[in-house]
Design a protein around this motif. Structure first.
Motif, PDB file in Angstrom:
ATOM      1  N   ASP A 167       1.332  -4.591  -5.662  1.00 55.10           N
ATOM      2  CA  ASP A 167       1.773  -5.978  -5.549  1.00 55.10           C
ATOM      3  C   ASP A 167       3.222  -6.092  -6.024  1.00 55.10           C
ATOM      4  O   ASP A 167       3.506  -6.665  -7.061  1.00 55.10           O
ATOM      5  CB  ASP A 167       0.849  -6.869  -6.386  1.00 55.10           C
ATOM      6  CG  ASP A 167       1.225  -8.340  -6.281  1.00 55.10           C
ATOM      7  OD1 ASP A 167       1.789  -8.722  -5.243  1.00 55.10           O
ATOM      8  OD2 ASP A 167       0.977  -9.083  -7.241  1.00 55.10           O
ATOM      9  N   ALA A 169       5.820  -7.464  -4.212  1.00 54.78           N
ATOM     10  CA  ALA A 169       6.477  -8.245  -3.161  1.00 54.78           C
ATOM     11  C   ALA A 169       7.860  -8.732  -3.575  1.00 54.78           C
ATOM     12  O   ALA A 169       8.809  -8.658  -2.797  1.00 54.78           O
ATOM     13  CB  ALA A 169       5.594  -9.424  -2.746  1.00 54.78           C
ATOM     14  N   ARG A 172      10.264  -5.736  -3.794  1.00 53.83           N
ATOM     15  CA  ARG A 172      10.455  -5.169  -2.458  1.00 53.83           C
ATOM     16  C   ARG A 172      11.358  -6.061  -1.616  1.00 53.83           C
ATOM     17  O   ARG A 172      12.274  -5.564  -0.948  1.00 53.83           O
ATOM     18  CB  ARG A 172       9.112  -4.966  -1.762  1.00 53.83           C
ATOM     19  CG  ARG A 172       9.242  -4.265  -0.411  1.00 53.83           C
ATOM     20  CD  ARG A 172       7.894  -3.923   0.200  1.00 53.83           C
ATOM     21  NE  ARG A 172       7.221  -2.901  -0.574  1.00 53.83           N
ATOM     22  CZ  ARG A 172       6.127  -3.093  -1.314  1.00 53.83           C
ATOM     23  NH1 ARG A 172       5.562  -4.278  -1.360  1.00 53.83           N
ATOM     24  NH2 ARG A 172       5.584  -2.116  -1.989  1.00 53.83           N
TER      25      ARG A 172
END
Length: 191
Positions: A167, A169, A172
């Motif tokens: 996780d 996000a 990223r």
């Protein structure tokens, strides 16, 4: 000029973490992989050279004290100066980058990075970093006439925990944005 016409490109990655392994090196690798993906999407292949500044600590100290650059330090400087783009990953201690990072910038000197596209990545103990800190470090890069991309990647321990659980996000998305900016700047710089 098409991107295929300038393949391969060289990407220097400077990791200013202390010790090994260090989260700053993990961040440097994470960012470098994103830059390589972004370059590949544009048809270019990147040759990556990673420089871990903690290995040059004694060389940088001698350079600061006596002005003498060892062979290892000269090779590190040449790798950075000869690159088409640069990723700089540094830990942040007490609202400033690592001393080894500052020493390396001083060893680079004057205008050797003139126009060099640079992606700045910071590893911090907390996501709640002073917004001025990135500007201070960006200022140090522009002092050596480098050209930092707008997006600064900031990671903290919580990001690595999120990455371990699949996780990541926020990190990223930020990394992909910065990587796309660096890849575009490298294409422009190369033309």
């Amino acid at each position: 000029m098409s991107t295929g016409a300038w393949s391969p490109v060289s990407l220097a990655v400077v990791s200013a973490g202390v010790g090994h392994p260090h989260p700053t090196r993990l961040l440097a690798d994470w960012v470098a992989e994103a830059v390589c993906r972004s370059l590949a999407a544009g048809g270019a292949r990147a040759e990556v050279e990673v420089l871990e500044l903690h290995r040059l600590t004694a060389d940088l100290a001698r350079h600061t004290a006596h002005g003498h650059a060892s062979l290892d330090l000269r090779e590190a400087i040449a790798a950075v100066v000869g690159a088409d783009g640069l990723v700089v990953a540094t830990p942040v201690f007490a609202a400033s980058p690592s001393e080894v990072f500052d020493s390396f910038l001083a060893a680079l000197g004057g205008r050797v990075l003139s126009g060099m596209p640079v992606l700045l990545a910071l590893y911090s103990g907390s996501r709640r970093q002073s917004p001025d800190l990135a500007q201070v470090i960006r200022g140090r890069l522009t002092d050596v006439h480098a050209d930092p991309v707008p997006t600064v990647v900031v990671a903290c321990p919580a990001d690595w925990r999120a990455t371990a659980h699949g996780d990541a996000a926020r990190l990223r998305a930020c990394t992909d944005q910065a990587a796309a900016e660096l890849a575009a700047a490298m294409r422009s710089h190369r033309q």
